[in-house]
Design a protein around this motif. Sequence first.
Motif, short mmCIF file in Angstrom:
data_model
loop_
_atom_site.label_atom_id
_atom_site.label_comp_id
_atom_site.label_asym_id
_atom_site.label_seq_id
_atom_site.Cartn_x
_atom_site.Cartn_y
_atom_site.Cartn_z
N GLN A 45 38.28 132.01 -32.68
CA GLN A 45 38.63 130.60 -32.54
C GLN A 45 40.01 130.49 -31.89
OE1 GLN A 45 39.87 127.84 -35.91
NE2 GLN A 45 37.67 127.57 -35.77
N ARG B 169 43.29 121.05 -28.89
CA ARG B 169 41.86 121.35 -28.74
C ARG B 169 41.61 122.78 -29.24
NH1 ARG B 169 37.96 118.00 -27.67
NH2 ARG B 169 36.91 119.49 -26.35
N TYR B 170 40.35 123.05 -29.60
CA TYR B 170 39.97 124.41 -29.95
C TYR B 170 38.68 124.77 -29.25
CZ TYR B 170 36.37 122.75 -33.17
OH TYR B 170 35.25 122.16 -33.70
N ASP B 171 38.47 126.09 -29.11
CA ASP B 171 37.27 126.64 -28.49
C ASP B 171 36.86 127.83 -29.35
OD1 ASP B 171 35.32 127.84 -26.88
OD2 ASP B 171 36.37 127.30 -25.04
N LYS C 261 29.88 132.32 -26.05
CA LYS C 261 31.19 131.75 -25.74
C LYS C 261 31.11 130.24 -25.88
CE LYS C 261 32.59 135.37 -22.59
NZ LYS C 261 33.08 135.71 -21.27
N SER C 262 32.21 129.64 -26.29
CA SER C 262 32.31 128.18 -26.44
C SER C 262 31.15 127.62 -27.27
CB SER C 262 32.40 127.51 -25.07
OG SER C 262 33.55 127.94 -24.39
N GLN D 13 33.38 123.40 -29.64
CA GLN D 13 34.63 122.93 -29.06
C GLN D 13 34.96 121.58 -29.68
OE1 GLN D 13 33.35 122.98 -24.92
NE2 GLN D 13 34.85 124.59 -24.53
N ASP E 43 34.61 118.56 -34.16
CA ASP E 43 34.01 119.09 -32.93
C ASP E 43 33.50 117.95 -32.06
OD1 ASP E 43 31.32 118.49 -33.57
OD2 ASP E 43 30.84 120.53 -34.14
#
Length: 85
Positions: free
Chosen positions: A24, A31-33, A40-41, A44, A58
């Motif tokens: 994470q 923002r977070y991914d 991947k991703s 988000q 999210d």
Amino acid sequence: MENTMEETKAYPGMWVTADGHVRQELLPNGRYDEARGNRKSAYQGSYRIKGDHIDYKDDTGFTADGEFRDGVLYHGGMIFYKENQ
């Protein structure tokens, strides 16, 4: 005496479970991914930190929270460690 994460604003960066399955990234822009396994991703969204508490939302509207304790992030039943860069 070392400064706390709150004092140094050391929250942004990559946080990883011990097995590396969940990664994470808390971005400095709020923002977070989140990646899970090879996905991947996978998630988000945005996050807000107050003290040592983090609230997530999210992009689908799902919310969650977590706590930073002694340099470790506890979130969603998982334990995350900050990856050294």
